[in-house]
Design a protein around this motif. Structure first.
Motif, PDB file in Angstrom:
ATOM      1  N   LEU A 184      -6.270  -5.107   3.913  1.00  5.65           N
ATOM      2  CA  LEU A 184      -6.040  -4.905   2.487  1.00  5.65           C
ATOM      3  C   LEU A 184      -4.949  -3.875   2.242  1.00  5.65           C
ATOM      4  O   LEU A 184      -4.701  -2.975   3.055  1.00  5.65           O
ATOM      5  CB  LEU A 184      -7.327  -4.457   1.797  1.00  5.65           C
ATOM      6  CG  LEU A 184      -8.462  -5.471   1.748  1.00  5.65           C
ATOM      7  CD1 LEU A 184      -9.672  -4.864   1.050  1.00  5.65           C
ATOM      8  CD2 LEU A 184      -8.031  -6.738   1.033  1.00  5.65           C
ATOM      9  N   TYR A 189      -5.930  -0.583  -2.670  1.00  2.28           N
ATOM     10  CA  TYR A 189      -7.349  -0.885  -2.846  1.00  2.28           C
ATOM     11  C   TYR A 189      -8.214   0.314  -2.473  1.00  2.28           C
ATOM     12  O   TYR A 189      -9.179   0.654  -3.175  1.00  2.28           O
ATOM     13  CB  TYR A 189      -7.738  -2.097  -2.000  1.00  2.28           C
ATOM     14  CG  TYR A 189      -9.215  -2.403  -2.036  1.00  2.28           C
ATOM     15  CD1 TYR A 189      -9.778  -3.069  -3.116  1.00  2.28           C
ATOM     16  CD2 TYR A 189     -10.057  -1.999  -1.000  1.00  2.28           C
ATOM     17  CE1 TYR A 189     -11.136  -3.330  -3.169  1.00  2.28           C
ATOM     18  CE2 TYR A 189     -11.415  -2.256  -1.036  1.00  2.28           C
ATOM     19  CZ  TYR A 189     -11.945  -2.926  -2.125  1.00  2.28           C
ATOM     20  OH  TYR A 189     -13.293  -3.177  -2.165  1.00  2.28           O
ATOM     21  N   THR A 196     -10.742   2.344  -4.978  1.00  2.00           N
ATOM     22  CA  THR A 196     -12.133   1.926  -4.798  1.00  2.00           C
ATOM     23  C   THR A 196     -12.925   3.005  -4.083  1.00  2.00           C
ATOM     24  O   THR A 196     -12.471   3.543  -3.068  1.00  2.00           O
ATOM     25  CB  THR A 196     -12.208   0.619  -3.991  1.00  2.00           C
ATOM     26  OG1 THR A 196     -11.365  -0.357  -4.597  1.00  2.00           O
ATOM     27  CG2 THR A 196     -13.635   0.098  -3.946  1.00  2.00           C
ATOM     28  N   ILE A 203      -9.939 -10.789  -2.330  1.00  5.20           N
ATOM     29  CA  ILE A 203      -8.873  -9.841  -2.660  1.00  5.20           C
ATOM     30  C   ILE A 203      -7.663 -10.156  -1.780  1.00  5.20           C
ATOM     31  O   ILE A 203      -7.784 -10.343  -0.570  1.00  5.20           O
ATOM     32  CB  ILE A 203      -9.337  -8.390  -2.429  1.00  5.20           C
ATOM     33  CG1 ILE A 203     -10.485  -8.043  -3.386  1.00  5.20           C
ATOM     34  CG2 ILE A 203      -8.178  -7.411  -2.644  1.00  5.20           C
ATOM     35  CD1 ILE A 203     -11.118  -6.705  -3.108  1.00  5.20           C
ATOM     36  N   ASP A 226      -0.381  -0.124  -8.887  1.00  2.00           N
ATOM     37  CA  ASP A 226      -0.988  -1.125  -9.764  1.00  2.00           C
ATOM     38  C   ASP A 226      -1.054  -0.711 -11.227  1.00  2.00           C
ATOM     39  O   ASP A 226      -1.196  -1.543 -12.110  1.00  2.00           O
ATOM     40  CB  ASP A 226      -2.402  -1.455  -9.263  1.00  2.00           C
ATOM     41  CG  ASP A 226      -2.353  -2.261  -7.971  1.00  2.00           C
ATOM     42  OD1 ASP A 226      -1.287  -2.818  -7.673  1.00  2.00           O
ATOM     43  OD2 ASP A 226      -3.379  -2.322  -7.276  1.00  2.00           O
TER      44      ASP A 226
END
Length: 603
Positions: A131, A135, A139, A343, A373
Motif C-alpha cells: 500500500l 494509507y 489510518t 485499496i 490525498d
C-alpha cells in the motif's frame, strides 16, 4: 499521540463505521474462492452436517412408530417384542449416525475455517506491504490490527455458520412437514405462533445492528490507543503522562465494556421469546390433541411425536436467530476486510533482488508539483537535475518538503497525474517496478528501524547473498565493527524490538552499514548524521566519502560538515527551490543558505 492516547478520539468519519450491507452478495463472492480451495473438506463438512440434521429429524418419528405400530397396536406379544427390538435398533443406529456425522462435519468445517483464516491473513499482510505510505499516515494502527485479527476471526466462522444455518433450515422444513403430515390440525395450530417470532426479529434487528457497530468502533479505539501508547512510551514517561493515559484508556475500555454488554443483552433478548413461544405452541398442541383423542381422531404416538417435534421445532429457530446475529457480524467484518483488500496498491510485486531496468543514477524533476490525498500542495514547480555520481544536499526548515522530495525518488509515494515529471535516467519513474527501485535505491533514515533477530540478519536485511566478508568490510568502513565484536556474540547478537538495546547513534551506524552492503545506485540520507557524536563524526565523514563514491547521493542534513561534501546544494523553502549552487556560491549570495550556515555556526 494526542488523537486517542491523550484524549477521546472523534468517532465521526471513522472507517469502523463503514459496514456495508447486512447480507452482502459481494462478500459471499469474495470469500468463496478461499473456501473452494478446500473443496474436499468443505464438501465433507457440509454433507455430514446436513445429513446429521436430517437424521435428527427422524428420531421422534421412530418413537411414534414404536408407540402406534407396536405398543398400542392390536398384535401378538411376540410381534410387539420383535417390532420394538427392530425399531429400537433403527432408533439407536440413527442416533449414532446423527452423532458421528455431526462430529465429522464439525471437524471438517473447523478445518476449512482455520485454513481460510490463515489464507486471508496472509493475503492481508501481503497487501499491507504494497500500500501507498499515505494509507499508513492516515489510518490508525489499531484499525489495521482490528481488521487483520478481529475481522478475519469473525469471518472465519462464516462458512460453518452458513452450513449450520442450512442444516437448521433443513431441520425446520423436515419438522414442519412431518408435523403437518402426521396430523394437520395439530401441526397447523402449533405453527401458528411462528409468525409472532418473525415480527419480534424485525423489531429487534435494527437495534442489534447499531449495537454491534458500536462494539466494533469501541474495540478499534481500544486497540489504537494501546498501540499508540506502546509506541510512544518514551514520550509518555518523559512527560509523566501515565496517569492521564491510564484514565483515558480506562474510559475507552469501559466504553467497549458497556457497548459489549449492551450487545450481549440484545443477543440474549431473543432467547426468552423463543422459550415462551415453545411453551405456547405445546399448550396449543395439547389443547387440540385432547379434543382429537376424545373423538378418536388422533393416535397417542402421533401426539407424543408432535410434542417432541414442537420442542425440536424451536431449537433450529433459536439457532437461526443466534446465527442471524453471527452472520450479521460476519458480513459486516467481511465487508470491511474486502474493502481493505480493494485499496489500490502502489506496489504490484515485492521481489526486490531482480531488477529489470538498471538505474544509472540521473534524477530529474521538471515542472513538478505534488500533494498528498488532502490536495494541499506540498511541492510547487520543482525543477532539478541531478547527474549520476554526484552528491547533492537538500536543506531547509522542518516541513519545507525535503523528505517528500527524497521519498518520491524512492517510489514510496507515486507522483500526482499531470503534475509535472519525475524521471530516472530520462525514464518516467512510473515505468520502474518496485523491484527496480527497491534493489537500486537505499534510504537511511534518522532513526533506522531494526527488527528482532541478530545483528547480521539486520545488516543483510534483504541482501541474503551478502557474504560475511562483505558485511564485516562494510561495518569496518562505517566504524561500527569494533562495537559489534566487543559484544559477547558478535554479529550473532540478538537485537530487541526496534533495536532499543542499542543507542540511537549505533542504530544510525547500522543503517549506514546496511546501505553500504546493499551497494545502491542512488543513496539517500535523511538526517542520518544528526545523532552521531563528535567523536564518531570524523569516522562518519570518512565513511561518507567512501559511501558517496560512484553513486548518486542525496543528503538531507543540518550538519555543515556533511553538507560541504555536496557538489550542489538545494535550499527548499515552502515547497519551492529557493536557492541552488555549491557552498561557495551560496555563501557569496548571502541569502537563505547564508542565514542557515550562520545559525548552524552559532548553534
Amino acid at each position: 499521540m494526542i488523537g486517542h492516547t491523550f484524549g477521546r478520539m472523534s468517532r465521526g468519519g471513522s472507517d469502523d463505521e463503514m459496514f456495508g450491507k447486512l447480507y452482502d452478495i459481494n462478500v459471499i463472492k469474495r470469500i468463496s474462492p478461499y473456501i473452494l480451495r478446500y473443496k474436499k473438506y468443505s464438501a465433507i463438512g457440509a454433507i455430514c452436517t446436513l445429513l446429521s440434521a436430517g437424521l435428527a429429524v427422524l428420531i421422534p418419528f421412530f418413537i411414534k412408530i414404536g408407540i402406534d405400530d407396536y405398543i398400542n397396536a392390536d398384535i401378538s406379544i411376540a410381534s410387539q417384542k420383535s417390532g420394538l427390538i427392530k425399531i429400537s435398533l433403527i432408533f439407536g443406529l440413527t442416533m449414532f449416525a446423527a452423532w458421528i456425522t455431526n462430529y465429522i462435519g464439525q471437524i471438517y468445517l473447523a478445518r476449512v475455517g482455520q485454513y481460510t483464516l490463515r489464507d486471508i491473513r496472509i493475503d492481508m499482510f501481503s497487501h499491507l506491504q504494497k500500500l501507498n505510505l499515505n494509507y499508513f499516515q492516515e489510518t490508525k494502527s489499531g484499525s489495521i490490527m482490528s481488521r487483520l485479527m478481529g475481522d478475519t476471526s469473525q469471518l472465519q466462522e462464516s462458512f460453518s455458520i452458513v452450513v449450520m444455518t442450512l442444516a437448521d433450515i433443513l431441520s425446520l422444513v423436515g419438522i414442519c412437514t412431518t408435523l403437518l403430515l402426521m396430523n394437520f390440525k395439530i401441526g397447523i395450530s402449533s405453527l401458528s405462533v411462528v409468525p409472532l417470532l418473525f415480527i419480534a426479529v424485525m423489531i429487534w434487528q435494527p437495534v442489534a445492528k447499531k449495537a454491534f457497530i458500536t462494539v466494533r468502533i469501541a474495540i478499534s479505539q481500544v486497540l489504537s490507543s494501546f498501540s499508540e501508547n506502546l509506541n510512544g512510551i518514551k514520550e509518555v514517561q518523559n512527560f509523566n503522562r501515565e496517569d492521564n493515559n491510564y484514565k483515558s484508556f480506562t474510559g475507552q475500555t469501559n466504553d467497549h465494556l458497556n457497548s459489549a454488554l449492551k450487545a450481549q443483552k440484545l443477543s440474549s433478548a431473543l432467547l426468552p421469546p423463543v422459550d415462551i413461544l415453545t411453551s405456547t405452541a405445546i399448550l396449543i398442541a395439547a389443547f387440540v390433541a385432547s379434543k382429537l383423542i376424545l373423538n378418536d381422531a388422533a393416535e397417542i404416538g402421533v401426539i407424543i411425536a408432535s410434542v417432541l417435534y414442537i420442542q425440536r421445532l424451536f431449537d433450529p429457530i433459536r439457532n437461526l436467530m443466534m446465527q442471524y446475529t453471527q452472520i450479521q457480524r460476519s458480513m459486516a467484518s467481511g465487508s470491511r476486510l474486502f474493502e481493505f483488500l480493494d485499496i489500490e496498491k502502489s506496489i504490484d510485486k515485492v521481489e526486490i533482488n531482480m531488477p529489470k531496468n538498471i538505474i544509472e543514477g540521473d534524477v530529474e524533476f521538471k515542472s513538478f508539483h505534488f500533494s498528498y490525498d488532502n490536495n494541499i500542495e506540498v511541492l510547487t514547480d520543482i525543477n532539478m537535475k541531478i547527474q549520476k555520481g554526484s552528491t547533492v544536499a537538500f536543506i531547509g526548515d522542518t516541513g519545507a518538503g525535503k523528505t517528500t522530495l527524497a521519498s518520491l525518488i524512492t517510489g514510496l509515494y507515486p507522483p500526482n497525474k499531470d503534475k509535472g515529471n519525475l524521471r530516472l535516467d530520462n525514464i518516467p519513474i512510473e515505468k520502474y517496478s518496485r523491484s527496480d527501485l527497491g534493489s537500486q535505491i537505499a534510504m537511511v533514515l534518522q532513526d533506522p528501524f531494526l527488527f528482532q533477530g541478530s545483528l547480521k540478519e539486520n545488516l543483510k536485511f534483504n541482501q541474503q547473498s551478502a557474504t560475511d566478508e562483505e558485511i564485516i568490510n562494510a561495518c569496518k568502513s562505517i566504524g561500527i565493527h569494533d562495537y559489534i565484536i566487543s559484544l559477547e556474540n558478535g554479529y550473532d547478537t540478538s537485537v530487541s524490538e526496534r533495536g532499543v538495546n542499542m543507542s540511537q547513534g549505533q542504530r544510525q551506524l547500522m543503517g549506514f552499514a546496511r546501505a553500504l552492503i546493499k551497494n545502491p545506485k542512488i543513496l539517500i540520507l535523511d538526517e542520518a548524521t544528526s545523532n552521531i557524536d563528535s567523536i564518531s563524526e570524523q569516522k562518519i565523514q570518512n565513511a561518507l566519502k567512501v559511501l558517496f563514491k560512484n553513486r548518486t547521493s542525496i543528503v538531507i542534513a543540518h550538519r555543515l560538515s556533511t553538507i560541504k561534501l555536496s557538489d550542489n546544494i538545494y535550499v527548499i523553502k515552502g515547497g519551492r527551490i529557493a536557492e541552488e549552487g555549491n557552498h561557495s556560491k551560496l555563501m557569496s549570495l548571502k541569502k537563505e543558505y547564508y542565514k542557515f550556515t550562520e545559525s548552524a555556526f552559532q548553534n
